[in-house]
Design a protein around this motif. Structure first.
Motif, short mmCIF file in Angstrom:
data_model
loop_
_atom_site.label_atom_id
_atom_site.label_comp_id
_atom_site.label_asym_id
_atom_site.label_seq_id
_atom_site.Cartn_x
_atom_site.Cartn_y
_atom_site.Cartn_z
N SER A 242 5.60 -4.12 21.71
CA SER A 242 4.40 -3.44 22.21
C SER A 242 3.16 -4.32 22.13
CB SER A 242 4.16 -2.15 21.41
OG SER A 242 5.29 -1.31 21.44
N ASN A 243 3.34 -5.52 21.54
CA ASN A 243 2.20 -6.44 21.37
C ASN A 243 1.05 -5.74 20.63
OD1 ASN A 243 0.88 -8.90 21.61
ND2 ASN A 243 -0.08 -8.34 23.57
N MET A 244 1.41 -5.17 19.47
CA MET A 244 0.46 -4.35 18.73
C MET A 244 0.70 -4.52 17.23
SD MET A 244 0.20 -0.18 18.85
CE MET A 244 -0.02 -0.23 20.62
N PRO A 245 -0.33 -4.56 16.43
CA PRO A 245 -0.14 -4.64 14.97
C PRO A 245 0.64 -3.41 14.47
CG PRO A 245 -2.43 -5.08 15.54
CD PRO A 245 -1.77 -4.58 16.78
N ALA A 246 1.51 -3.62 13.51
CA ALA A 246 2.30 -2.52 12.98
C ALA A 246 1.42 -1.43 12.36
CB ALA A 246 3.29 -3.05 11.93
N SER A 247 0.31 -1.84 11.76
CA SER A 247 -0.59 -0.87 11.14
C SER A 247 -1.16 0.10 12.17
CB SER A 247 -1.71 -1.59 10.41
OG SER A 247 -2.44 -2.43 11.30
N LYS A 248 -1.46 -0.39 13.37
CA LYS A 248 -1.98 0.45 14.44
C LYS A 248 -0.86 1.29 15.06
CE LYS A 248 -4.46 0.23 18.85
NZ LYS A 248 -5.10 -0.68 19.86
N LEU A 249 0.30 0.67 15.21
CA LEU A 249 1.45 1.35 15.81
C LEU A 249 1.84 2.59 15.02
CD1 LEU A 249 3.80 1.44 17.85
CD2 LEU A 249 5.02 -0.17 16.37
N ARG A 250 1.73 2.53 13.69
CA ARG A 250 2.13 3.66 12.84
C ARG A 250 1.39 4.95 13.22
NH1 ARG A 250 2.18 -0.20 8.52
NH2 ARG A 250 4.29 -0.46 7.66
N PHE A 251 0.11 4.84 13.56
CA PHE A 251 -0.67 6.02 13.91
C PHE A 251 -0.09 6.71 15.14
CE2 PHE A 251 -3.91 3.62 11.50
CZ PHE A 251 -4.27 4.58 10.58
N TYR A 252 0.29 5.93 16.13
CA TYR A 252 0.89 6.50 17.33
C TYR A 252 2.24 7.14 17.01
CZ TYR A 252 -2.58 4.30 20.36
OH TYR A 252 -3.75 3.96 20.99
N LEU A 253 3.05 6.48 16.19
CA LEU A 253 4.38 6.98 15.88
C LEU A 253 4.32 8.30 15.11
CD1 LEU A 253 6.19 3.65 14.94
CD2 LEU A 253 6.48 5.01 17.01
N LEU B 45 6.22 11.47 16.56
CA LEU B 45 7.23 12.17 15.77
C LEU B 45 6.91 13.66 15.68
CD1 LEU B 45 7.68 9.58 12.89
CD2 LEU B 45 9.47 10.31 14.47
N GLU B 46 5.64 13.99 15.51
CA GLU B 46 5.24 15.40 15.42
C GLU B 46 5.50 16.13 16.73
OE1 GLU B 46 1.23 18.06 14.42
OE2 GLU B 46 1.28 15.91 13.99
#
Length: 277
Positions: free
Chosen positions: A57-68, A72-73
């Protein structure tokens, strides 16, 4: 307030200056980013861990977590336990199926599946070609219903399923090759795989029938036939599945004839011509 003014301007062209009418409406950046993440999951043949999904996704994992967390919800994404890897979830499947229902071929096929299942007494499956190969989008059980681990949303293997082998015979090698490489890396290797140009592939193209007995599920046989468009490309695939023995799976038997008659009728409605093969 600014969004309300913008919408009013779009609905009333006369009130909008000429210079603004050609301006592209501004979207919501987070939605675009979110779809990009979901698209990477859709493209991957296997579930992805956080690190690999972040790289894709060419994105930092820390930022990606918020989307995930949000995905998930909503059920758009599921997380495997205990690996923690991510894949598309049931809500994503529902959206995909809703979009597929807008295609006439899906509605046409679904309206005929019950009649075929009642006639033959066995389970009838409908699939389309998806990112991971033949993907089941509907199932109708006949009177001889058997518990099968093939559900809506299941992606079938190319080499051992009747549907996968039929798709391989009709689709270009360039489309089939990436998924075939994945299967072979996973240890699945079938010698008589019916790619275009092989004797097995040409037989399937000529008869528009593919049979797979005991390859995918022990004790079960499947007959598949494609629904073809005017260019001879399979836009959907129908299959009859039942126990080996009770379901007669030769080309001369009633199930194959009934299935072939149905896919032929649907194909003709899409502009396919039998003389073109």
């Amino acid at each position: 307030m600014s969004e309300q003014v913008s919408l009013t301007g779009q609905n009333n062209p006369d009130s909008t200056p000429d210079s603004a009418r050609t301006t592209k409406p501004r979207g919501i950046q987070s939605i675009l980013i979110g779809f990009h993440i979901l698209d990477r999951l859709a493209e991957s043949p296997t579930p992805l861990g956080l690190k690999h999904l972040a790289e894709a996704s060419n994105m930092p994992a820390s930022k990606l977590r918020f989307y995930l967390v949000s995905f998930l919800e909503l059920g758009l994404v599921t997380q495997e336990a205990p690996s923690g890897r991510y894949s598309l979830g049931p809500a994503a499947l529902r959206l995909g199926l809703a979009a597929l229902e807008k295609f006439d071929v899906v509605n046409l096929a679904r309206s005929e599946m019950r009649q075929l299942a009642d006639q033959l007494g066995f389970s009838v499956f409908l699939a389309v070609w998806g990112t991971h190969g033949p993907t089941i989008i509907d199932r109708v059980d006949g009177r001889n219903r058997t518990v099968l681990e093939i559900r809506v949303g299941t992606a079938l293997p190319l080499q051992t399923s009747a549907m996968g082998r039929a798709y391989a015979a009709f689709l270009p090698k360039a489309v089939i090759a990436p998924l075939l490489r994945v299967e072979r890396r996973q240890g699945l290797l079938v010698d008589d795989f019916p790619m275009q140009g092989t004797p097995q592939g040409e037989e399937i193209r000529a008869t528009r029938l593919s049979v797979s007995s005991g390859r995918l599920l022990a004790g079960f046989t499947a007959i598949a036939s494609p629904v073809l468009d005017r260019a001879g490309t399979p836009v959907a695939m129908l299959s009859v599945v039942g126990p080996v023995g009770p379901l007669k799976d030769t080309h001369e038997d009633t199930p194959a004839h009934a299935l072939l008659e149905l896919t032929k009728r649907l194909s003709l409605q899409l502009g396919w011509s039998e003389k073109d093969g």
